[in-house]
Each structure stands twice: as C-alpha cells, then as structure tokens.
Design an enzyme around this catalytic site. Structure first.
Site, PDB file in Angstrom:
ATOM      1  N   CYS A   1     -63.622 -16.647   6.659  1.00  0.00           N
ATOM      2  CA  CYS A   1     -62.748 -16.140   7.726  1.00  0.00           C
ATOM      3  C   CYS A   1     -63.506 -15.563   8.915  1.00  0.00           C
ATOM      4  O   CYS A   1     -63.192 -15.875  10.068  1.00  0.00           O
ATOM      5  CB  CYS A   1     -61.828 -15.031   7.220  1.00  0.00           C
ATOM      6  SG  CYS A   1     -61.471 -15.045   5.488  1.00  0.00           S
TER       7      CYS A   1
ATOM      8  N   TYR B   1     -57.584 -27.220   5.914  1.00  0.00           N
ATOM      9  CA  TYR B   1     -57.711 -26.291   7.032  1.00  0.00           C
ATOM     10  C   TYR B   1     -59.166 -26.029   7.398  1.00  0.00           C
ATOM     11  O   TYR B   1     -59.495 -25.870   8.576  1.00  0.00           O
ATOM     12  CB  TYR B   1     -56.924 -24.997   6.769  1.00  0.00           C
ATOM     13  CG  TYR B   1     -57.610 -23.984   5.892  1.00  0.00           C
ATOM     14  CD1 TYR B   1     -58.401 -22.985   6.464  1.00  0.00           C
ATOM     15  CD2 TYR B   1     -57.476 -23.986   4.509  1.00  0.00           C
ATOM     16  CE1 TYR B   1     -59.035 -22.044   5.677  1.00  0.00           C
ATOM     17  CE2 TYR B   1     -58.102 -23.057   3.718  1.00  0.00           C
ATOM     18  CZ  TYR B   1     -58.886 -22.087   4.303  1.00  0.00           C
ATOM     19  OH  TYR B   1     -59.517 -21.165   3.530  1.00  0.00           O
TER      20      TYR B   1
ATOM     21  N   GLU C   1     -41.673 -14.330  21.483  1.00  0.00           N
ATOM     22  CA  GLU C   1     -40.240 -14.197  21.760  1.00  0.00           C
ATOM     23  C   GLU C   1     -39.486 -15.510  21.543  1.00  0.00           C
ATOM     24  O   GLU C   1     -38.262 -15.510  21.413  1.00  0.00           O
ATOM     25  CB  GLU C   1     -39.984 -13.695  23.188  1.00  0.00           C
ATOM     26  CG  GLU C   1     -40.290 -14.725  24.259  1.00  0.00           C
ATOM     27  CD  GLU C   1     -39.892 -14.296  25.661  1.00  0.00           C
ATOM     28  OE1 GLU C   1     -38.820 -13.664  25.799  1.00  0.00           O
ATOM     29  OE2 GLU C   1     -40.642 -14.572  26.618  1.00  0.00           O
TER      30      GLU C   1
END
Lengths: 522, 126
Positions: A89, A227, A500
C-alpha cells in the site's frame, strides 16, 4: 508543548506510585503466562500481527513478535512492518502520487502556470525510489521504536512450530532460538506467486522489487490484471515507461466488471496496451540484456512475442504457511492453496489463531488485518466477545483513475437477490476541475446497487474517478448504518465535489434513460 | 571511543555537518535548548533528557561522534523559520531530538529519556 511538559512533571511526581503498580502488574503477568515465556507470540510483524501484539500488551500480556523477510528471487529484502509498509500500500500510493503529480504539471499549463519546456519534463527514477525507500525505512524505524517502547520483544527470525506451544526462530546468522507461548497468532501474510514458465524466477520482477528497483524499468510488461498489476501498469505508464498488460481472464476479477472496464478504458486511453486472454509462455534474456517474452492467446490459440526491458509478474499471491511446520502444532485447517481456514480467526487448535492475508476467503487488506488482530487480542486477553465483521469492507484500486467500492458488485447482487429485485442507479459525471485542462471525462462513472423494494436498501456503491478512496470511505460508514436510496437522495451534496454525485443519483438502469449529465452545466 | 563535540547554533552546526564524512564514522546529533544563566536549559523536556542522554553516551563503548547541538534560546527555536526546522536534512519539530546523521533513526521528546530506545540507535537496522 506546555501540556506535554506538565505531564512530564506529573509523571515525575507519580514515579514512586508507578513503581509499586509496576511490581503488582509484573506479579499478575507472571501468574497469567504461567510456565510459558510469553502470553502471546505473533509470527509475522505485518499490519495484522503488530496490531494484535500492541493491543495484547495494552491489555497486560507479555508479547513477542517474530518477523523475517526471505529475499525475493531478485534479492530484494526489507525491514519490519510487513507487505503494506514495505512492498504494498505505502510505496504503491507514493508512486501513484508521483504519477498524478506528473500529470498535474501538464494540466497546470491550462490553469495558467508557466512551465518551461513541457517536453523536457521527466521523472528521475533514482530520486523517486530513494525518497520512497527513505520513507519506508523511517517507518520501519518508528515501528521498532514503538515495539521497544511498549516492551514487545521483537525477534528478527524466521518462525516455525516445534510443538503446539513452542516456536523455533531461525536468526539471520543461522542460529536458532526457542520460545514458548500460551497463545500463538499466525500472521505471516503472503508473497507474489511466480508462474511456472522458463525465465520467470531468473529474469522477472514482482511487486516485491519494483519499488526499490535499482534502474528505471523502461518498457515494461505486466503479467496479470488484478489490482496489483493494473496499479503498477498505471503509474509506470504515467511516468513515461511504456506499459503492456497481459490479461489471462478478465481485469479486476471479483470486482464489479462494468467498473473494471471503466478503469481499463481510461488506462488504454492514457496509453497502456492490453492483451486479453493471454498467458505467458517464456521469458528469455537477450544479449542486449532485454527480455523477449512469448505468450499465447488462449482464445485464438495464437502465439506472439515482444521484447521488453522489464517483466513484472502480478499473477497472484500465496500464503507463507509452508515453512511454519503447522502439522507438528496440530493445525490442520489449511486449504489446498496453503491458506488457513479459521472463521473466527481461531484454528482447530484452540490457542492458535490467524489474522491477515494468510486467512482463506477473507479480503487481503491491511485495515482488515489490523481490525481483526485488535479484536482477537481483546477476546483472548480481555474476555471481549466482538468478532470481526468481514462484510461491506470498502477498498480502492489506485489506478490512474481510481476505483473505490463498498459492498456487493452488480454481478454478485444479481446472483444473491435476482435482477428483478434490484434497482441499479447510475450516472456519468464531469468533475469541475476536469473542464479547464480538458481531461477525459468518459470514464467518470458511479453506481449504486440497491434492493428494488422501498426504502431501497443499498447493497453496493461503486465510484470511478479522482480520489475514489476519499470519496468511498464515508459512504462505507453509511452502509454499515444500513443506508437506503431514500437516505442518499435526501442527503445534500457539497458543491463542487465529486463525492456529491452520489447524492444526485436518480437514473435507474431499468428506466433506460441516458445516464450522461446534462451538457449545459456541471 | 565516543568523541564529543559541542556546537553552538545553526551556523556552527552546518559548518561541522557539511564537512563530515558519515561513511567514515557514525555521527549522532543531539539537539537541545540553550542553557540559561542558572545552568539549566529553558526547555524543560531538554532538562529532563540531558542527564540521561549524557550518562548514556559517556558509558557507550562505541567509536562514534556525539555532537551536542545548542539550538539557541526560546525565541530562536520558537520561530517557525528557525533553520533547524527548515533544513531538509533535519526538519526538527521537537527538542530534544537525537538523530543518527544521514540515517532514519530519530528519537524525539520523551523518547530521549528512555535508555532502551537510546540503545536502539546503535543496533543493526532491520
């Protein structure tokens, strides 16, 4: 600073009292770990193991952590802290950031920044890897200080079982050290798998090596479209190293496939080459030092070959259980792939547990390992009851355009609930900041997978776009609280943001309406 | 043998550090607040750490250089542009701080008062 120095002063005043309590604590600790050297021994000093060890000492246990890194076939090794900190990571996110910054320099021109000779802008791989490795080394150091400060014994040795309560640690110099523990946690994690083809082990690198590679990778073939493969291909391509990906089945298997296509479309449009349905056959080193790779298209049964500077294998990871000698401890819940099957982290031997990537059928994610490790320590040493909830764990793929998700993919939701019982809300959107530099908006897309029946409980949220991890984290909490489409559409957005867009979702796939945004304004 | 060097302020520190060859010998720098006329530092955390660090270094049987660096008086240190804070090789945020020069090892604040942790500065990295 003042509060801190006051605390120090109080600390001095309280010293005699502390000493007394220390004595009492010591007696109690001796009583709990009885005839064993430790209350808890953790094999593997990665995210899960360390979190479990720290929580256990906080609860008064005497703890040892064993950690040892066997060098990769290319000879790469690293320090304490496990995959996430050293070869996962952390360096991944830093290299992703480096890639995004490079793209930003070009965008900056559209925003009025005067950048001298844009064509000369290139990355220094040496400077990048040095910065990344220095950061990692300082994290290794801080981790070691933390362990010492918490009185956790750190043993830099490779652990294996001698019996159900005894561990043998083989140190770097080959000497052996034996220790006994009342409880043992297996947190050894995993390492990259190498396909059985000629040249793989000799000439190829993996994610273990890329973040400290001693030379610029150049033209790179990435084998595998999970990934890890896509993230590596993404940042290398954005740094100017041509990247090609060999895809065996589908990209991001296990993830929502519509979203996965958005991710790979964006990568293709940025210049990454994909070869679908292809498996590698061989890697051969040429006199020039370059690598000639042959592969087979399994659909067309056609072979191809091409020359690369670097071949990065990202074809899966295996659990490091083989060298543990689990049989002598009586642990038999090991799957055919070598993972440990333990639904509540407890193996068939009641005092032996497992956390993290070594667990079968669990998401291989750092925060999952940390949370499970912490809860486990509380159950073992504080009589707590709470178990790890492995459902609805959010995650993000840090490809050039990021993909964040939580909950079920559309495919899995259909499988579990049936298409007739689902409502899928979706939309394309235009991030405000994409307009001026005229960035590609074709793959900015999000969707909510919900039950059809009111109030339409949300089963999964998916988002492809900038800062997807930051967007999805808060929504993961909402999912934990049982958010419905009704809640979501009654939530007022923050303008102008990309997050949003979730509050504006109103078009269902079933309606057949155009999910593209109105073109007049954003 | 531990070679002790006293350095006063940033300019003296910089001149000394720039001339060092860290490959030749391990160098430890300890940064502390200047002492007042009464002989103790204006920084209470430094007052607490100093005897522990000094005793530790005096008992150490290693061939290292121990640079004791006086960062200055309170206003000098509290200035956010203080060169000890801005020098990219240091980026000090706290005093006392003890660092291995050109290494990642660093102890800050109350960590400097722990002999266990001070010992770690001289262990192999892994």
């Amino acid at each position: 600073m003042t509060i801190f120095s006051n605390l120090v002063r109080i600390n001095i005043l309280l010293k005699p009292l502390y000493t007394e309590r220390g004595v009492i604590l010591a007696q109690r600790t001796i009583a709990t770990h009885g005839n064993f050297d430790y209350d808890l021994a953790v094999i593997g000093g990665g995210s899960g193991g360390l979190a479990c060890a720290k929580e256990a000492v906080n609860l008064g246990a005497k703890v040892a952590v064993l950690d040892y890194v066997t060098p990769s076939p290319q000879g790469t090794k690293w320090g304490l802290g496990g995959t996430c900190v050293n070869v996962g990571c952390i360096p991944k996110k830093l290299m992703h950031q480096a890639a995004l910054l490079g793209e930003s320099i070009h965008e900056a021109v559209a925003y009025g920044w005067q950048v001298p000779s844009l064509k000369d802008i290139k990355i220094s791989w040496a400077a990048l890897t040095e910065s990344v490795q220095n950061h990692i080394k300082s994290v290794n150091w801080v981790t070691r200080v933390d362990l010492r400060d918490k009185k956790i014994e750190y043993i830099n040795g490779l652990g294996e079982f001698k019996d159900a309560h005894t561990i043998i640690a083989t140190m770097k110099n080959g000497s052996k050290k034996e220790l006994t523990a009342k409880n043992i946690v297996i947190a050894v994690g995993g390492r990259p798998q190498y396909p059985e083809i000629p040249g793989a082990v000799e000439y190829c690198i993996s994610s273990d090596d890329i973040f400290s590679l001693g030379h610029p990778p150049g033209k790179t073939l990435i084998v595998g479209a999970g990934y890890i493969g896509l993230e590596c291909a993404g940042f290398l391509n954005s740094m100017g190293f041509p990247a090609t990906v060999l895809v065996r089945s589908v990209p991001l298997r296990g993830f929502d496939q519509q979203m996965a296509r958005m991710v790979t479309n964006e990568m293709e449009q940025k210049g990454v080459t994909f070869h679908h349905k292809c498996v590698p056959l061989s890697v051969e080193k040429l006199e020039s030092g370059q690598l000639k790779v042959r592969w087979l298209n399994t659909e067309l049964q056609e072979q191809s070959e091409e020359v690369f500077d670097t071949v990065l294998l990202a074809t899966g990871r295996y659990a490091l259980t083989k060298s543990l000698n689990l049989e002598v401890a009586g642990v038999n819940c090991v799957t055919s792939s070598g993972k440990i099957s333990a639904s509540t982290e407890q193996t068939n031997v009641p005092h032996i547990f497992a956390v993290g990537d070594v667990l079968a059928g669990r998401p291989e994610l750092t925060p999952v390992a940390i949370h499970a490790g912490r809860l486990l320590a509380r159950r073992v040493f504080a009589g707590a009851q709470q178990h790890m909830d492995y459902d609805n764990v959010a995650t993000t793929v840090f490809t050039p355009l990021e993909y964040g998700c939580v909950g079920l993919s559309e495919e899995l939701a259909i499988e579990r609930h049936g298409a007739d019982n689902l409502e899928i809300y979706h939309a394309y959107y235009k991030p405000t900041e994409f307009f001026i530099p005229q960035r590609n908006i074709r793959n900015c897309y999000l969707k909510a997978v919900a039950l059809r029946e009111a109030p339409q409980k949300i089963l999964g949220l998916h988002f492809v776009g900038p800062v997807a991890g930051e967007v999805i984290q808060g929504f993961a909490a909402a999912i934990k609280c049982g958010i419905t489409m009704e809640h979501l559409s009654n939530t007022v957005g923050i303008h102008p943001t990309v997050a949003e867009e979730f509050t504006r979702l109103n078009i269902t796939k079933r309606s057949g309406k155009d999910p593209n945004p109105a073109s007049c304004c954003s | 043998m531990v070679t002790k060097v006293d350095l006063n302020g940033y300019d003296e520190f910089k001149r000394y550090a720039d001339a060092l060859d860290p490959k030749r010998k391990k160098v430890i720098f300890y940064f502390s607040g200047t002492k007042l006329d009464n002989g103790t530092s204006w920084c209470p955390d430094c007052v607490e750490a100093e005897p522990i660090v000094k005793t530790f270094m005096s008992q150490l049987k290693k061939d290292v250089i121990f640079g004791y660096v006086d960062v200055g008086d309170r206003p000098t240190w509290k200035d956010m542009n203080c060169p000890f804070r801005t020098d990219p090789r240091l980026k000090l945020m706290v005093i006392p701080t003890i660092v291995v020069w050109k290494g990642v090892q660093r102890l800050e604040g109350s960590q400097c008062t722990k002999v266990d942790l001070l010992q770690m500065l001289f262990e192999d990295d892994d």
